[in-house]
Design a protein around this motif. Sequence first.
Motif, PDB file in Angstrom:
ATOM      1  N   MET A 114       1.318  -0.638   0.073  1.00  0.00           N
ATOM      2  CA  MET A 114       0.284   0.113   0.006  1.00  0.00           C
ATOM      3  C   MET A 114       0.720   1.177   0.386  1.00  0.00           C
ATOM      4  O   MET A 114       1.862   1.464   0.639  1.00  0.00           O
ATOM      5  CB  MET A 114      -1.075  -0.204   1.528  1.00  0.00           C
ATOM      6  N   SER A 115       0.747   1.949  -0.600  1.00  0.00           N
ATOM      7  CA  SER A 115       1.703   3.279  -0.835  1.00  0.00           C
ATOM      8  C   SER A 115       0.200   5.096  -0.876  1.00  0.00           C
ATOM      9  O   SER A 115      -0.727   4.765  -1.079  1.00  0.00           O
ATOM     10  CB  SER A 115       2.249   4.390  -2.251  1.00  0.00           C
ATOM     11  N   ILE A 116       1.388   5.082  -0.138  1.00  0.00           N
ATOM     12  CA  ILE A 116       0.354   6.605   0.418  1.00  0.00           C
ATOM     13  C   ILE A 116       1.323   7.966  -0.110  1.00  0.00           C
ATOM     14  O   ILE A 116       2.696   8.008  -0.002  1.00  0.00           O
ATOM     15  CB  ILE A 116      -0.480   6.337   1.876  1.00  0.00           C
ATOM     16  N   GLU A 117       0.696   9.061  -0.211  1.00  0.00           N
ATOM     17  CA  GLU A 117       1.123  10.198  -0.502  1.00  0.00           C
ATOM     18  C   GLU A 117       0.586  11.274   1.047  1.00  0.00           C
ATOM     19  O   GLU A 117      -0.061  11.577   1.335  1.00  0.00           O
ATOM     20  CB  GLU A 117       0.632  11.026  -1.829  1.00  0.00           C
ATOM     21  N   ILE A 118       1.434  11.982   0.981  1.00  0.00           N
ATOM     22  CA  ILE A 118       1.453  13.132   2.067  1.00  0.00           C
ATOM     23  C   ILE A 118       2.497  14.109   1.516  1.00  0.00           C
ATOM     24  O   ILE A 118       2.954  14.651   1.418  1.00  0.00           O
ATOM     25  CB  ILE A 118       2.591  12.882   3.691  1.00  0.00           C
ATOM     26  N   GLN A 173      -2.668  10.738   1.694  1.00  0.00           N
ATOM     27  CA  GLN A 173      -4.326  10.560   0.019  1.00  0.00           C
ATOM     28  C   GLN A 173      -3.516   8.947   0.371  1.00  0.00           C
ATOM     29  O   GLN A 173      -2.315   8.433   0.247  1.00  0.00           O
ATOM     30  CB  GLN A 173      -4.014  10.673  -1.022  1.00  0.00           C
ATOM     31  N   ALA A 174      -4.380   8.240   0.080  1.00  0.00           N
ATOM     32  CA  ALA A 174      -4.403   6.628  -0.629  1.00  0.00           C
ATOM     33  C   ALA A 174      -4.758   5.696  -1.937  1.00  0.00           C
ATOM     34  O   ALA A 174      -5.931   6.633  -2.186  1.00  0.00           O
ATOM     35  CB  ALA A 174      -5.214   5.587   0.947  1.00  0.00           C
ATOM     36  N   GLU A 175      -4.254   4.833  -2.368  1.00  0.00           N
ATOM     37  CA  GLU A 175      -4.661   4.350  -2.828  1.00  0.00           C
ATOM     38  C   GLU A 175      -5.648   3.532  -3.312  1.00  0.00           C
ATOM     39  O   GLU A 175      -5.203   2.646  -1.960  1.00  0.00           O
ATOM     40  CB  GLU A 175      -3.740   3.884  -4.207  1.00  0.00           C
ATOM     41  N   PRO A 176      -7.116   2.654  -3.167  1.00  0.00           N
ATOM     42  CA  PRO A 176      -7.035   4.731  -4.290  1.00  0.00           C
ATOM     43  C   PRO A 176      -8.648   5.199  -4.097  1.00  0.00           C
ATOM     44  O   PRO A 176      -9.333   5.884  -4.277  1.00  0.00           O
ATOM     45  CB  PRO A 176      -8.197   3.091  -6.063  1.00  0.00           C
TER      46      PRO A 176
END
Length: 175
Positions: free
Chosen positions: A1-5, A50-53
Amino acid sequence: MSIEIDVLNGGESWPMAKPLFDAVWPSDVVEKLPWAGIVFAHAELRVLVQAEPEGLVCHVGIYRREVKWNGRKMRAGGIGGVLTREDKRRRGYASIALNAAIQTLKDEGSTDFALLFCEPHNVPFYVGRGWKPFDGEIYAEQPAGRIRFDAIAPYVYDIRRAPRQGVIDLCGLPW
Ligand SMILES: CC(C)(COP(=O)(O)OP(=O)(O)OC[C@H]1O[C@@H](n2cnc3c(N)ncnc32)[C@H](O)[C@@H]1OP(=O)(O)O)[C@@H](O)C(=O)NCCC(=O)NCCS
């Protein structure tokens, strides 16, 4: 799981944050909360996770304010609007966003302490992350004038050094 901060300008990123506020704090929920009717400041910066999806899963607002503690000027870093999507809680998102907010305030180099206000059921969450109760009085501005702000309890976090007692004047709207 990738997240964007991301740490974004508060006004420009409000359209991204608003659906999360509306989902967690719809007006029929807010009107039953202890802070119903209080006018709050707008965040100057926002940490968005923000996480995908799913997209936006967590938000933390950052406020910078020259406050007065016992009449002496201090630089407070306000934290507010700590929100995680209901179906994405207990995964560490709010902890990550809070850390990013504190790091942002530390990096700016001018903040004496961080200050937030929280309801009793969230106290263990913040205490577990190093926040301490501020046992004094808080004053703030409202459209009708200056008030003692005691609807929600203040908690502080040392950046240089946080006051724990006395009188803090927020010198503006609360957050
Ligand atoms: C308070 C709130 C922001 C916390 O968000 P969150 O993203 O669930 O927070 P975290 O996941 O970082 O931490 C919550 C708990 O889950 C635990 N947790 C974190 N990752 C976890 C994982 N992978 N598995 C299980 N538990 C986990 C944390 O340890 C923490 O428990 P603790 O306080 O006992 O240590 C969220 O409940 C919320 O939005 N509430 C409604 C709005 C609100 O009241 N906001 C606060 C305003 S002051």
